[in-house]
Scaffold this motif. Structure first.
Motif, PDB file in Angstrom:
ATOM      1  N   MET A   1     -10.193  51.557 -26.606  1.00  0.00           N
ATOM      2  CA  MET A   1     -10.675  52.611 -25.673  1.00  0.00           C
ATOM      3  C   MET A   1     -11.410  53.599 -26.467  1.00  0.00           C
ATOM      4  SD  MET A   1      -7.382  53.004 -23.397  1.00  0.00           S
ATOM      5  CE  MET A   1      -7.905  54.445 -22.335  1.00  0.00           C
ATOM      6  N   THR A   2     -12.418  54.127 -25.908  1.00  0.00           N
ATOM      7  CA  THR A   2     -13.329  55.432 -26.422  1.00  0.00           C
ATOM      8  C   THR A   2     -13.354  56.533 -25.658  1.00  0.00           C
ATOM      9  OG1 THR A   2     -15.342  54.687 -25.599  1.00  0.00           O
ATOM     10  CG2 THR A   2     -14.939  53.793 -27.501  1.00  0.00           C
ATOM     11  N   GLY A   3     -12.407  56.445 -24.637  1.00  0.00           N
ATOM     12  CA  GLY A   3     -12.476  57.504 -23.590  1.00  0.00           C
ATOM     13  C   GLY A   3     -11.201  57.448 -22.547  1.00  0.00           C
ATOM     14  N   ASP A   4     -10.697  58.291 -21.886  1.00  0.00           N
ATOM     15  CA  ASP A   4     -10.066  58.010 -20.891  1.00  0.00           C
ATOM     16  C   ASP A   4     -10.429  57.256 -19.657  1.00  0.00           C
ATOM     17  OD1 ASP A   4      -8.395  59.776 -22.221  1.00  0.00           O
ATOM     18  OD2 ASP A   4      -8.480  61.438 -20.812  1.00  0.00           O
ATOM     19  N   ILE A   5      -9.348  56.419 -19.078  1.00  0.00           N
ATOM     20  CA  ILE A   5      -9.624  55.469 -17.847  1.00  0.00           C
ATOM     21  C   ILE A   5      -9.098  56.269 -16.795  1.00  0.00           C
ATOM     22  CG2 ILE A   5      -9.497  53.404 -16.775  1.00  0.00           C
ATOM     23  CD1 ILE A   5      -9.761  52.242 -19.805  1.00  0.00           C
ATOM     24  N   VAL A   6      -9.734  56.558 -15.779  1.00  0.00           N
ATOM     25  CA  VAL A   6      -9.336  57.113 -14.563  1.00  0.00           C
ATOM     26  C   VAL A   6      -9.062  55.766 -13.381  1.00  0.00           C
ATOM     27  CG1 VAL A   6      -9.397  59.021 -12.970  1.00  0.00           C
ATOM     28  CG2 VAL A   6      -9.926  59.496 -15.194  1.00  0.00           C
ATOM     29  N   VAL A   7      -8.280  55.635 -12.901  1.00  0.00           N
ATOM     30  CA  VAL A   7      -7.981  54.800 -11.669  1.00  0.00           C
ATOM     31  C   VAL A   7      -7.837  55.606 -10.370  1.00  0.00           C
ATOM     32  CG1 VAL A   7      -6.888  52.826 -10.612  1.00  0.00           C
ATOM     33  CG2 VAL A   7      -7.165  53.044 -13.229  1.00  0.00           C
ATOM     34  N   GLU A   8      -8.773  55.613  -9.280  1.00  0.00           N
ATOM     35  CA  GLU A   8      -8.219  56.541  -8.385  1.00  0.00           C
ATOM     36  C   GLU A   8      -7.922  55.604  -7.191  1.00  0.00           C
ATOM     37  OE1 GLU A   8     -10.848  60.553  -8.800  1.00  0.00           O
ATOM     38  OE2 GLU A   8     -11.826  59.075  -7.564  1.00  0.00           O
ATOM     39  N   LEU A   9      -6.899  56.077  -6.245  1.00  0.00           N
ATOM     40  CA  LEU A   9      -6.450  55.314  -4.970  1.00  0.00           C
ATOM     41  C   LEU A   9      -6.785  56.305  -3.790  1.00  0.00           C
ATOM     42  CD1 LEU A   9      -4.554  54.111  -7.353  1.00  0.00           C
ATOM     43  CD2 LEU A   9      -2.827  53.759  -5.578  1.00  0.00           C
ATOM     44  N   SER A  10      -7.522  55.442  -2.957  1.00  0.00           N
ATOM     45  CA  SER A  10      -7.767  56.211  -1.872  1.00  0.00           C
ATOM     46  C   SER A  10      -6.718  56.375  -0.712  1.00  0.00           C
ATOM     47  CB  SER A  10      -9.015  55.442  -0.921  1.00  0.00           C
ATOM     48  OG  SER A  10     -10.240  55.222  -1.830  1.00  0.00           O
ATOM     49  N   GLY A  11      -6.919  57.010   0.189  1.00  0.00           N
ATOM     50  CA  GLY A  11      -5.827  57.155   1.148  1.00  0.00           C
ATOM     51  C   GLY A  11      -5.412  56.077   1.899  1.00  0.00           C
ATOM     52  N   GLY A  12      -4.355  55.971   2.603  1.00  0.00           N
ATOM     53  CA  GLY A  12      -3.977  54.810   3.334  1.00  0.00           C
ATOM     54  C   GLY A  12      -2.760  54.205   2.886  1.00  0.00           C
ATOM     55  N   THR A  13      -2.362  53.359   3.418  1.00  0.00           N
ATOM     56  CA  THR A  13      -0.884  52.540   3.182  1.00  0.00           C
ATOM     57  C   THR A  13      -1.110  51.295   2.327  1.00  0.00           C
ATOM     58  OG1 THR A  13       0.295  53.664   4.967  1.00  0.00           O
ATOM     59  CG2 THR A  13       1.230  51.489   4.062  1.00  0.00           C
ATOM     60  N   TYR A  14      -0.408  51.071   0.963  1.00  0.00           N
ATOM     61  CA  TYR A  14      -0.705  49.906   0.258  1.00  0.00           C
ATOM     62  C   TYR A  14       0.681  49.187   0.463  1.00  0.00           C
ATOM     63  CZ  TYR A  14      -4.770  52.112  -1.790  1.00  0.00           C
ATOM     64  OH  TYR A  14      -5.974  52.763  -1.962  1.00  0.00           O
ATOM     65  N   GLN A  15       0.643  48.403   1.136  1.00  0.00           N
ATOM     66  CA  GLN A  15       1.991  47.635   1.653  1.00  0.00           C
ATOM     67  C   GLN A  15       2.283  46.623   0.316  1.00  0.00           C
ATOM     68  OE1 GLN A  15       2.836  48.247   4.861  1.00  0.00           O
ATOM     69  NE2 GLN A  15       4.857  47.678   4.205  1.00  0.00           N
ATOM     70  N   ARG A  16       3.751  46.722   0.174  1.00  0.00           N
ATOM     71  CA  ARG A  16       4.238  45.871  -1.170  1.00  0.00           C
ATOM     72  C   ARG A  16       5.402  45.382  -0.527  1.00  0.00           C
ATOM     73  NH1 ARG A  16       0.776  45.754  -5.021  1.00  0.00           N
ATOM     74  NH2 ARG A  16       2.637  44.974  -5.892  1.00  0.00           N
ATOM     75  N   THR A  17       5.530  44.059  -1.061  1.00  0.00           N
ATOM     76  CA  THR A  17       6.898  43.254  -0.879  1.00  0.00           C
ATOM     77  C   THR A  17       7.629  43.289  -2.299  1.00  0.00           C
ATOM     78  OG1 THR A  17       5.742  41.259  -1.567  1.00  0.00           O
ATOM     79  CG2 THR A  17       5.924  42.048   0.877  1.00  0.00           C
ATOM     80  N   GLY A  18       6.889  43.877  -3.230  1.00  0.00           N
ATOM     81  CA  GLY A  18       7.564  43.847  -4.421  1.00  0.00           C
ATOM     82  C   GLY A  18       6.973  44.846  -5.501  1.00  0.00           C
ATOM     83  N   PRO A  19       7.448  45.139  -6.670  1.00  0.00           N
ATOM     84  CA  PRO A  19       6.742  46.320  -7.475  1.00  0.00           C
ATOM     85  C   PRO A  19       5.269  45.875  -7.850  1.00  0.00           C
ATOM     86  CG  PRO A  19       8.324  44.980  -8.818  1.00  0.00           C
ATOM     87  CD  PRO A  19       8.098  44.419  -7.433  1.00  0.00           C
ATOM     88  N   TRP A  20       4.432  47.088  -8.112  1.00  0.00           N
ATOM     89  CA  TRP A  20       3.347  46.971  -9.096  1.00  0.00           C
ATOM     90  C   TRP A  20       3.812  46.997 -10.224  1.00  0.00           C
ATOM     91  CZ3 TRP A  20      -0.517  51.781  -8.620  1.00  0.00           C
ATOM     92  CH2 TRP A  20      -1.706  51.539  -9.493  1.00  0.00           C
ATOM     93  N   GLU A  21       3.587  46.033 -11.174  1.00  0.00           N
ATOM     94  CA  GLU A  21       3.988  45.754 -12.367  1.00  0.00           C
ATOM     95  C   GLU A  21       2.739  46.104 -13.387  1.00  0.00           C
ATOM     96  OE1 GLU A  21       5.613  42.176 -13.227  1.00  0.00           O
ATOM     97  OE2 GLU A  21       7.113  42.335 -11.263  1.00  0.00           O
ATOM     98  N   LEU A  22       3.145  47.221 -14.506  1.00  0.00           N
ATOM     99  CA  LEU A  22       2.281  47.459 -15.517  1.00  0.00           C
ATOM    100  C   LEU A  22       3.008  47.475 -16.804  1.00  0.00           C
ATOM    101  CD1 LEU A  22       0.912  51.029 -14.006  1.00  0.00           C
ATOM    102  CD2 LEU A  22       0.031  48.558 -13.908  1.00  0.00           C
ATOM    103  N   GLY A  23       2.441  46.886 -17.836  1.00  0.00           N
ATOM    104  CA  GLY A  23       2.641  46.723 -19.184  1.00  0.00           C
ATOM    105  C   GLY A  23       2.077  47.432 -20.237  1.00  0.00           C
ATOM    106  N   PRO A  24       2.227  47.187 -21.461  1.00  0.00           N
ATOM    107  CA  PRO A  24       1.709  47.677 -22.544  1.00  0.00           C
ATOM    108  C   PRO A  24       0.059  47.749 -22.460  1.00  0.00           C
ATOM    109  CG  PRO A  24       3.420  46.313 -23.485  1.00  0.00           C
ATOM    110  CD  PRO A  24       3.329  45.991 -22.064  1.00  0.00           C
ATOM    111  N   GLU A  25      -0.426  46.549 -21.969  1.00  0.00           N
ATOM    112  CA  GLU A  25      -1.992  46.569 -22.037  1.00  0.00           C
ATOM    113  C   GLU A  25      -2.477  47.410 -20.955  1.00  0.00           C
ATOM    114  OE1 GLU A  25      -0.221  43.411 -19.202  1.00  0.00           O
ATOM    115  OE2 GLU A  25       0.346  44.587 -20.958  1.00  0.00           O
TER     116      GLU A  25
END
Length: 826
Positions: A1-25
């Motif tokens: 990485m050479t700078g910050d990474i910004v991830v934007e979520l637009s409005g609305g409902t994101y339906q989940r049946t399980g977790p959004w999983e994030l790891g060290p990567e």
């Protein structure tokens, strides 16, 4: 990485049946961050719920409706029109239990065996001998004379704590469906059943069943933690938690720390819907968590340098925030996993532990160098803030701080041995830990407001205000050697009718100086502490503090029996209450709130000192604009012929948009009525932000950064003056007002250290400050931190104008300014 990474979520409902999983990567590297945030102006929602539609009338006589659901649906919660529904339940008295055995209970009601799914019944233990616990165990089988309980849940629960004996209530059987707002899931028949409350129409009122058990799971390892990640501006809603429905059940040790597996050697914190494990440099900010089936957000695994700030956490089944793991009692000290340098600040945590009632608002287990500050915690059945673990053993806990929090309306159920702020276990001596500047009020059980338990050591308890405690303003339990308490109590202020309590003798090493107890009028110092407690200026915009409006209402009743007067149901003490006369066939109790108020929840605590079943059934709660009883207004909740359990807390979530001046609780069967406490929650505060309604002018502003931003209630938006010496923002309150404290918060939306130094705050009664003003406080050449605030005590007097000025010629900016008055008295 050479700078910050910004991830934007637009409005609305994101339906989940399980977790959004994030790891060290997914974390930041090379000193940069990954930022996951809401798109500006949008509200993205991560939802673990599924809508239930297609309702038809099933039983017209009982008004039971049904809907088909997928064969895979399994949940412990249901929400109708945004209100939590109650699983079909009744007092355990319907079982007619005659005795307890090693496997279950002998019962005198043979009809239970003929119920459609007796194996799905759950026993609730709300009044175990260890009264800080709240446990649940399922039923394995039923005969006409006996109930056999699930194992290992029952064996684990019989040993103390919790040491369960007789259940207080039973849940989860179709045959128990009897009251408006109750529901039952028939998993075998793929149907859900529900009895609508007044005003609910099953063809149009939305019904949501949570199905996901986790919504966000961020997991690293000890050697490869998740680092430098920000999660901001998201809404997490609708989750469940199914382990309590297994044979393990829910056996509560303390603070929703539960026994798992066979035997009591294994324990674990109840999980959270949003969790971070082995994570470092995490910022979790400006999020909303609601309608969740266990805890809200948790940090565990020995992470460090994490921030939980500016979040709204409400309507949660378990704890609001968990920081740091607990550990089994037998775990060697060397194996403890300790969270380091966490900051929990400016969060609103309310209406939590509504299913697992031994839970707490904010829980911190094995922690060090941790700060819990400026949070607003309320509406909790047990403890507000709990920090520390271990029972007097030597531990690595050190340098922890609980500062300037506002904790109110706690210990609302019949749970005992807890408090507004509870500290547990031994701490190291240097740096010492501090409990300072907190304002705690309305602890309704005869328990402790500030509680140092089980060998707490090296804590300084300084300059806290305790208001309307039911019994003890402070408790210290320091036992004999090897405990080394060495605690200091100094400059604390407590209202009338409050006591000081020690257990196992007064420890000689405790320093007790300068404390004022029995205060009937707040001093300027007390007013300042109250004003500076709770949220810093500009945090959690729109989340007005929810207070018990009944405490300042004028109350009346249809009749009384001495000493059970009407005001005994609004005095904040669970052991008192109001009773109608035995001949009063139209018994009612009423609170006049003084003006129309928007209400969010109404609670009734039933009689706690005497088992009086007929007073716990056949009543309704009405909100109206007039004092008329029996008709008019809105019936927000009702109870029919199914008696509530002994010592029950009846919780009525008020439909959104309901407001009224009068709250009336009416008996509907013509018999005697008894209420221990009535609480009506709505927007209010013990402090008034005078800047919110003041006019403000300033020196020239940079484009897009108007001066009105300093009073918009959002610290993340700022005013930026153009570069010239003497930049100022000046407030006009309209008339001279009594100010207790002023707070200046730096801009948070960009980093500008020069604007956080070289400024001063002044007050005056002349709009031209050059004609005379009073210096309140100043900040010199040393810049405030971007997360800090400048807190100022105001000199005695009344003031119409306030100004923040700078002598710095570089651009000056401010995030938020607040000037507070306090209201109310002990």
């Amino acid at each position: 990485m050479t700078g910050d990474i910004v991830v934007e979520l637009s409005g609305g409902t994101y339906q989940r049946t399980g977790p959004w999983e994030l790891g060290p990567e997914h974390g930041g590297k090379n000193g940069h961050e990954v930022i996951i945030q809401a798109k500006t102006g949008d509200t993205p929602r991560l939802s673990g719920g599924t809508s239930i539609t297609g309702w038809t009338l099933h039983d017209g006589a009982k008004n039971i409706w049904k809907a088909s659901v997928p064969t895979t649906l399994d949940t412990r919660q249901l929400y109708v029109g945004g209100r939590r529904a109650e699983r079909a339940s009744a007092s355990a008295s319907v079982l007619n239990i005659s005795s307890q055995s090693g496997t279950g209970y002998a019962i005198g009601n043979p009809n239970i065996a003929s119920w459609g799914s007796p194996g799905g019944i759950e026993f609730v233990y709300a009044n175990a001998p260890f009264q800080w616990t709240h446990s649940r165990c399922g039923v394995a089988s039923v005969t006409t004379t006996a109930v056999v309980m699930d194992q290992p849940c029952y064996d684990n629960a019989r040993t103390g704590p919790p040491g369960v004996e007789m259940p207080s209530s039973i849940e989860n059987a179709y045959e128990l469906l009897a009251e408006p707002g109750q529901w039952y899931l028939d998993k075998a028949g793929d149907k859900v059943y529900y009895i609508p409350r007044a005003g609910e129409t099953m063809s149009s009122t939305p019904v949501v069943a949570p199905v996901a058990e986790s919504l966000l799971k961020v997991v690293g390892t000890a050697s490869d933690p998740v680092e430098n990640l920000t999660v901001s501006g998201l809404t997490f809603e609708y989750s469940t938690w199914l382990r309590p429905s297994t044979t393990e059940g829910f056996v509560d040790l303390q603070g929703n720390y539960v026994f798992t597996g066979t035997g009591r050697a294994n324990q674990a914190q109840a999980p959270a819907s949003v969790s971070f494990d082995h994570a470092e440099g995490i910022t979790f900010a400006k999020n909303t968590l609601r309608y969740l089936g266990s805890a809200g957000v948790s940090f565990g695994g020995g992470g460090s340098n994490n921030v939980v700030e500016d979040n709204l956490i409400e309507k949660i089944a378990g704890n609001g925030i968990n920081i740091g793991d607990g550990a089994p009692i037998a775990t060697p000290i060397a194996n403890l996993v300790v969270e380091d340098s966490t900051r929990v600040a400016n969060n609103v945590v309310r209406d939590v532990a509504n299913e697992f009632e031994g839970g707490v608002g904010i829980f911190a287990g094995w922690v060090k160098n941790t700060t819990i500050e400026h949070n607003d915690v309320s509406n909790v059945p047990y403890t507000g803030i709990s920090l520390g673990w271990g029972w007097g053993d030597p531990s690595p806990m050190v340098n922890n701080h609980i500062l300037n929090n506002r904790v109110h309306n706690v210990m609302q159920s019949t749970a005992r041995d807890g408090g507004a702020i509870y500290i547990n276990g031994a701490h190291a001596s240097s740096p010492a830990s501090t409990l300072e500047g907190n304002y705690v009020s309305e602890n309704s059980q005869p328990s402790c407001s500030l509680y140092l338990d089980n060998g707490v050591s090296y804590w300084t308890v300084d300059s806290n205000v305790v208001d309307r405690a039911s019994k003890f303003w402070v408790c210290i339990q320091n036992e004999a050697a090897p405990f080394a308490p060495n605690n200091t109590l100094t400059n604390n202020i407590a209202g009338p009718a409050q006591e000081y309590r020690t257990v196992h003798g007064y420890p000689a090493s405790t320093t007790d100086t300068g404390n004022s107890v029995g205060v009937t009028t707040w001093s300027a110092t007390a007013k300042r502490i109250i004003a500076q407690s709770g949220l810093d200026a500009g945090h959690v915009p729109g989340a007005a503090s929810q207070v018990n409006l009944v405490r300042t209402a004028t109350v009346s009743a249809s009749s009384t029996v001495s000493p059970y007067t009407a005001d005994a149901a609004s005095d904040g003490k669970s052991e008192t209450g109001w009773s109608s006369s035995a001949t009063d066939t139209g018994a009612y109790w009423q609170a006049d709130l003084g003006s129309s108020k928007s209400l969010s929840q109404i609670q009734i605590l039933t009689r706690t000192g005497y088992d009086h079943p007929t007073t716990r059934e056949n009543f309704r709660i009405r909100v109206s604009g007039s004092a008329t009883t029996g008709s008019g207004g809105t019936v927000v909740c009702a109870r029919g012929t199914t008696e509530l359990p002994y010592r029950a807390r009846f919780v009525c979530d008020v439909p959104t948009g309901t407001s009224g001046r009068y709250v009336t609780v009416e008996k509907t069967d013509g018999v005697q009525f008894f209420l221990a406490e009535v609480r009506a929650f709505g927007s209010g505060t013990h402090r008034v932000d005078r800047t919110a309604t003041a006019s403000v002018v300033g020196s020239s502003s940079a484009s897009g950064y108007p001066v009105t931003r300093v009073k918009d209630g959002d610290v993340w938006t700022s005013w930026r003056a153009t570069g010239s010496a003497g930049a100022f923002a000046q407030f006009d309150f309209g008339s001279a007002v009594d100010l207790a404290a002023i707070q200046v918060a730096p801009a948070r939306d960009f980093d500008d250290p020069s604007s956080r130094a070289n400024f001063e705050v002044r007050v005056s009664n002349n709009s031209n400050f050059s004609l005379g003003s009073t210096l309140v406080c100043s900040q010199g050449a040393t810049a405030l931190g971007i997360n800090d605030t400048r807190d100022c005590a105001v000199p005695a007097g009344t003031w119409r104008y306030m100004a923040v000025t700078t002598s710095n010629s570089s651009p000056f900016s401010l995030g938020e300014v607040a000037a507070w008055s306090t209201v109310g008295a002990p």
